[in-house]
Write a protein that holds these residues in place. Structure first.
Motif, PDB file in Angstrom:
ATOM      1  N   GLN A  82       0.857  -1.174   0.000  1.00 23.37           N
ATOM      2  CA  GLN A  82       0.000   0.000   0.000  1.00 23.37           C
ATOM      3  C   GLN A  82       0.899   1.231   0.000  1.00 23.37           C
ATOM      4  O   GLN A  82       1.614   1.484   0.970  1.00 23.37           O
ATOM      5  CB  GLN A  82      -0.918  -0.019   1.222  1.00 23.37           C
ATOM      6  CG  GLN A  82      -1.837  -1.246   1.226  1.00 23.37           C
ATOM      7  CD  GLN A  82      -2.864  -1.208   2.320  1.00 23.37           C
ATOM      8  OE1 GLN A  82      -2.553  -1.007   3.491  1.00 23.37           O
ATOM      9  NE2 GLN A  82      -4.122  -1.401   1.949  1.00 23.37           N
ATOM     10  N   PHE A  83       0.863   1.950  -1.109  1.00 24.90           N
ATOM     11  CA  PHE A  83       1.778   3.075  -1.315  1.00 24.90           C
ATOM     12  C   PHE A  83       3.223   2.630  -1.069  1.00 24.90           C
ATOM     13  O   PHE A  83       3.998   3.293  -0.392  1.00 24.90           O
ATOM     14  CB  PHE A  83       1.383   4.279  -0.461  1.00 24.90           C
ATOM     15  CG  PHE A  83       0.153   4.985  -0.978  1.00 24.90           C
ATOM     16  CD1 PHE A  83       0.260   6.068  -1.826  1.00 24.90           C
ATOM     17  CD2 PHE A  83      -1.114   4.523  -0.646  1.00 24.90           C
ATOM     18  CE1 PHE A  83      -0.870   6.696  -2.337  1.00 24.90           C
ATOM     19  CE2 PHE A  83      -2.253   5.143  -1.146  1.00 24.90           C
ATOM     20  CZ  PHE A  83      -2.134   6.225  -1.991  1.00 24.90           C
ATOM     21  N   ARG A  84       3.530   1.441  -1.606  1.00 25.87           N
ATOM     22  CA  ARG A  84       4.857   0.833  -1.622  1.00 25.87           C
ATOM     23  C   ARG A  84       5.300   0.304  -0.254  1.00 25.87           C
ATOM     24  O   ARG A  84       6.453  -0.112  -0.106  1.00 25.87           O
ATOM     25  CB  ARG A  84       5.911   1.804  -2.192  1.00 25.87           C
ATOM     26  CG  ARG A  84       5.589   2.311  -3.610  1.00 25.87           C
ATOM     27  CD  ARG A  84       5.867   1.287  -4.676  1.00 25.87           C
ATOM     28  NE  ARG A  84       5.296   1.643  -5.978  1.00 25.87           N
ATOM     29  CZ  ARG A  84       5.932   2.303  -6.924  1.00 25.87           C
ATOM     30  NH1 ARG A  84       7.166   2.730  -6.708  1.00 25.87           N
ATOM     31  NH2 ARG A  84       5.342   2.552  -8.085  1.00 25.87           N
ATOM     32  N   GLN A  85       4.423   0.286   0.735  1.00 28.75           N
ATOM     33  CA  GLN A  85       4.742  -0.274   2.047  1.00 28.75           C
ATOM     34  C   GLN A  85       4.010  -1.605   2.195  1.00 28.75           C
ATOM     35  O   GLN A  85       2.795  -1.661   2.038  1.00 28.75           O
ATOM     36  CB  GLN A  85       4.337   0.680   3.166  1.00 28.75           C
ATOM     37  CG  GLN A  85       5.031   2.032   3.126  1.00 28.75           C
ATOM     38  CD  GLN A  85       6.532   1.920   3.292  1.00 28.75           C
ATOM     39  OE1 GLN A  85       7.026   1.238   4.192  1.00 28.75           O
ATOM     40  NE2 GLN A  85       7.266   2.609   2.416  1.00 28.75           N
ATOM     41  N   TYR A  86       4.756  -2.664   2.522  1.00 31.91           N
ATOM     42  CA  TYR A  86       4.131  -3.980   2.608  1.00 31.91           C
ATOM     43  C   TYR A  86       3.254  -4.085   3.847  1.00 31.91           C
ATOM     44  O   TYR A  86       3.644  -3.689   4.942  1.00 31.91           O
ATOM     45  CB  TYR A  86       5.196  -5.080   2.648  1.00 31.91           C
ATOM     46  CG  TYR A  86       4.608  -6.449   2.398  1.00 31.91           C
ATOM     47  CD1 TYR A  86       4.290  -6.849   1.106  1.00 31.91           C
ATOM     48  CD2 TYR A  86       4.362  -7.334   3.444  1.00 31.91           C
ATOM     49  CE1 TYR A  86       3.746  -8.097   0.853  1.00 31.91           C
ATOM     50  CE2 TYR A  86       3.820  -8.586   3.211  1.00 31.91           C
ATOM     51  CZ  TYR A  86       3.509  -8.960   1.910  1.00 31.91           C
ATOM     52  OH  TYR A  86       2.950 -10.190   1.661  1.00 31.91           O
ATOM     53  N   ASN A  87       2.069  -4.640   3.652  1.00 35.54           N
ATOM     54  CA  ASN A  87       1.116  -4.789   4.754  1.00 35.54           C
ATOM     55  C   ASN A  87       0.607  -6.223   4.756  1.00 35.54           C
ATOM     56  O   ASN A  87      -0.036  -6.668   3.809  1.00 35.54           O
ATOM     57  CB  ASN A  87      -0.055  -3.808   4.582  1.00 35.54           C
ATOM     58  CG  ASN A  87      -0.962  -3.756   5.794  1.00 35.54           C
ATOM     59  OD1 ASN A  87      -0.911  -4.635   6.664  1.00 35.54           O
ATOM     60  ND2 ASN A  87      -1.796  -2.733   5.865  1.00 35.54           N
ATOM     61  N   SER A  88       0.914  -6.951   5.823  1.00 33.16           N
ATOM     62  CA  SER A  88       0.467  -8.340   5.948  1.00 33.16           C
ATOM     63  C   SER A  88      -0.822  -8.448   6.745  1.00 33.16           C
ATOM     64  O   SER A  88      -1.275  -9.554   7.036  1.00 33.16           O
ATOM     65  CB  SER A  88       1.556  -9.175   6.623  1.00 33.16           C
ATOM     66  OG  SER A  88       1.838  -8.665   7.922  1.00 33.16           O
ATOM     67  N   ASP A  89      -1.422  -7.311   7.070  1.00 32.26           N
ATOM     68  CA  ASP A  89      -2.642  -7.297   7.892  1.00 32.26           C
ATOM     69  C   ASP A  89      -3.821  -6.868   7.034  1.00 32.26           C
ATOM     70  O   ASP A  89      -4.526  -5.903   7.344  1.00 32.26           O
ATOM     71  CB  ASP A  89      -2.448  -6.344   9.074  1.00 32.26           C
ATOM     72  CG  ASP A  89      -3.541  -6.482  10.122  1.00 32.26           C
ATOM     73  OD1 ASP A  89      -4.219  -7.530  10.131  1.00 32.26           O
ATOM     74  OD2 ASP A  89      -3.724  -5.545  10.921  1.00 32.26           O
ATOM     75  N   LEU A  90      -4.033  -7.595   5.922  1.00 25.61           N
ATOM     76  CA  LEU A  90      -5.092  -7.219   4.995  1.00 25.61           C
ATOM     77  C   LEU A  90      -6.065  -8.376   4.791  1.00 25.61           C
ATOM     78  O   LEU A  90      -5.963  -9.415   5.417  1.00 25.61           O
ATOM     79  CB  LEU A  90      -4.489  -6.798   3.646  1.00 25.61           C
ATOM     80  CG  LEU A  90      -3.630  -5.544   3.629  1.00 25.61           C
ATOM     81  CD1 LEU A  90      -3.051  -5.318   2.238  1.00 25.61           C
ATOM     82  CD2 LEU A  90      -4.431  -4.331   4.063  1.00 25.61           C
ATOM     83  N   GLY A  91      -7.003  -8.174   3.897  1.00 25.00           N
ATOM     84  CA  GLY A  91      -8.054  -9.128   3.585  1.00 25.00           C
ATOM     85  C   GLY A  91      -9.352  -8.372   3.399  1.00 25.00           C
ATOM     86  O   GLY A  91      -9.409  -7.153   3.591  1.00 25.00           O
TER      87      GLY A  91
END
Length: 458
Positions: A82-91
Motif C-alpha cells: 500500500q503506497f509501496r509499504q508492505y502490509n500483511s494485515d489485509l483481507g
C-alpha cells in the motif's frame, strides 16, 4: 424463483481453494433494505434480471444463497503493498464473495460486496459503505464500461438505514451495501500472502486455478500466468490513460490478476491532460498521479513476479515482465484510435498519429472528453487552431470506424468530472432525489453505444 433458465448457470470453483484463500463469514443484519440501483442490463448476463424486487433484496441485500453456487459468503485473505509499504494485515474487511456463475459470454463471473459488515479482516473498521461511496462506484463503473475500460460492474446498490461517521465527508451519513459483478477477485496481493507464508502448495494451486478458470488455460505454469497478467494489466493501464481516468489507489491488493479494474474509492477523471493530476487527497507525493499509473501498475506486477519466485526461476519471470512495455505501447495506440473513432492503418502511421494527438492534447490543455467528441471519426474541426494542424494532416487519410450518427452526436460530450459527481449526489443527500443519477447513467450508456464497435451488441 424466476431465474432465467437460459442464462443462469451457477458455478462454485472457489470452493476448490477456499481452504487456504478464504474464510466463511456472515453478512450484517441491516435495519432496512431499499433498492436504489439495480443493473438489469448486467444481471441479464447471469440470469438474475428476472428476480422480483423482493427476491433481489433477499439475495443481494440479505445474502440468502443463490441456488447451486457458493454455500455462503467468503472473505478473501491477501496481503499487499500500500503506497509501496508492505502490509500483511489485509483481507476483505467490508466485503465478501458470495456467488459464482458462468455468463452468457462464457466467462466465470463472481458477485462480491462492499459494505456487507465486519469480517476477520476489518481491523478497526465498521465494515460498512457510505451511500455516497456506492453512488460514486456506480458512476465510475458505468463511465469506464462505456469507454471500453475493462472494469467490474455495479450490479446493485441497496440503502441499509444506518448512520455512519466518516472523517472525509459530512457525518452522520447514510449507509448502503453494494454488489459488484466481476471477472474474479483474485489479486496480486493474494499471491503475495502465499509467498510471505512460503506456501508452495497453495501457490501452485492458485496459479492453476487462475489460469484455468479466468484465462481458459489448462496449465499450472507460473511463467505463463505472469505473462498473461502482464499483458492484461498493461492493456488496463493503456485504457486508463486513454480515458484520462485516475484510480487513485493502485496498491497491489487492488490489482486483479484478470486485468479488470475494480474497487473505486477516491477516483477522478482528469479534465485536461495533466500528468500530475491526482485523485486521492492522501496521495501527497503523486505516486498514483495520472501520468504515473502505467509505472505503478507495472511495479505491482513486479511484486507478482517476486511472489512467483517461490515456485519458478528468475530468468523466465524477468523475460515475461519485459512484455509490459511492448504491450502497453501497442495498446495505447489501439485505445486512442478507438476513442478517436478511426480505423487503424497499421505500422508507423498509427504511432505517429497518436504521438501528434498526445502532443496537441497536452499543449492545448483542451478538455479531454471535448476533444475526443469533436474529433470522433477523424475530422479536426476548423476552429481548432495551429496546435492541431499536424494532427489534421495525419488523420485525414483515416477511415471512420463507425458513422458519427445517432442522438448522442447531436448533443454534448459526456464527462464524469468531480463537480458533476458532487452535483449528482447533492439531491440524493438533500431530498432522496435519484433522478440525476438515473439520467446520467442513461446518457453514459447512450455514449457507450455510440462509441461501440459496429458489430458490438447494443
Amino acid at each position: 424463483m424466476p431465474l432465467s433458465p437460459q442464462a443462469y448457470r451457477p458455478a462454485r470453483p472457489l470452493t476448490e481453494i477456499a481452504d487456504f484463500l478464504a474464510d466463511p463469514v456472515e453478512a450484517a443484519d441491516f435495519p432496512q433494505t431499499v433498492i436504489r440501483f439495480r443493473n438489469d442490463r448486467a444481471a441479464a448476463e447471469i440470469g438474475l434480471e428476472t428476480l422480483s424486487d423482493e427476491e433481489w433484496v433477499a439475495h443481494l441485500g440479505r445474502f440468502q444463497p443463490l441456488p447451486d453456487t457458493l454455500p455462503g459468503p467468503m472473505a478473501l485473505r491477501y496481503h499487499g503493498h500500500q503506497f509501496r509499504q508492505y502490509n500483511s494485515d489485509l483481507g476483505d474487511g467490508r466485503g465478501f464473495t458470495f456467488a459464482q456463475m458462468v455468463a452468457t459470454d462464457g466467462r466465470l463471473l463472481e458477485l462480491g460486496t462492499k459494505g456487507s459488515g465486519q469480517t476477520p479482516y476489518s481491523r478497526f473498521g465498521d465494515g460498512r459503505l457510505t451511500l455516497k461511496g456506492g453512488v460514486r462506484e456506480i458512476l465510475a463503473t458505468e463511465m469506464l464500461e462505456a469507454l471500453n475500460v475493462p472494469t467490474s460492474r455495479t450490479l446493485s446498490l441497496i440503502e441499509t438505514g444506518e448512520a455512519l461517521h466518516r472523517g472525509d465527508e459530512p457525518s452522520p451519513t447514510r449507509s448502503a451495501v453494494m454488489v459488484r459483478m466481476s471477472h474474479g477477485h483474485i489479486r496480486i496481493g493474494s499471491f503475495q500472502r502465499l509467498a510471505f507464508e512460503r506456501d508452495e502448495a497453495g501457490m501452485k494451486r492458485l496459479v492453476a486455478y487462475v489460469l484455468g478458470h479466468f484465462h481458459g488455460e489448462d496449465s499450472d505454469d507460473p511463467v505463463r500466468l505472469l505473462t498473461v497478467v502482464t499483458e492484461r494489466t498493461a492493456t488496463l493501464a493503456a485504457r486508463y490513460m486513454t480515458a484520462g481516468f485516475v484510480h487513485g489507489v493502485l496498491n497491489s491488493d487492488n490489482i486483479n490478476v484478470t486485468g479488470e479494474s475494480f474497487d473505486y474509492g477516491p477516483w477522478r477523471f482528469a479534465p485536461t491532460w495533466d500528468p500530475e493530476f491526482t485523485a486521492a487527497y492522501f496521495d501527497q507525493t503523486g505516486l498514483y498521479a495520472l501520468g504515473r499509473q502505467p509505472e505503478a501498475i507495472q511495479w505491482d506486477v513486479m511484486q507478482l513476479a517476486s511472489s512467483l519466485r517461490l515456485i519458478a526461476e528468475s530468468d523466465p519471470l524477468i523475460a515475461a515482465l519485459e512484455g509490459f512495455a511492448t504491450t502497453y505501447q501497442a495498446e495505447i495506440v489501439s485505445a486512442i484510435l478507438w476513442r478517436l473513432g478511426v480505423t487503424p492503418r497499421g505500422g508507423t502511421e498509427d504511432r505517429a498519429l497518436v504521438q501528434s494527438f498526445e502532443r496537441a492534447l497536452r499543449t492545448s490543455q483542451a478538455g479531454i472528453d471535448r476533444v475526443y467528441f469533436d474529433l470522433f471519426g477523424g475530422q479536426v474541426p476548423d476552429h481548432y487552431g495551429d496546435t492541431w494542424s499536424e494532427l489534421r494532416d495525419l488523420i485525414e487519410p483515416y477511415a471512420p470506424r463507425r458513422p458519427r450518427d445517432g442522438v448522442y452526436w447531436q448533443g454534448e460530450p459526456e464527462s464524469m468530472l468531480i463537480d458533476e459527481v458532487e452535483a449528482i449526489w447533492a439531491p440524493i443527500a438533500e431530498r432522496a432525489d435519484w433522478t440525476m443519477l438515473y439520467d446520467k447513467v442513461a446518457r453514459v450508456r447512450a455514449m457507450g453505444r455510440a462509441l461501440a464497435d459496429p458489430d458490438a451488441a447494443a
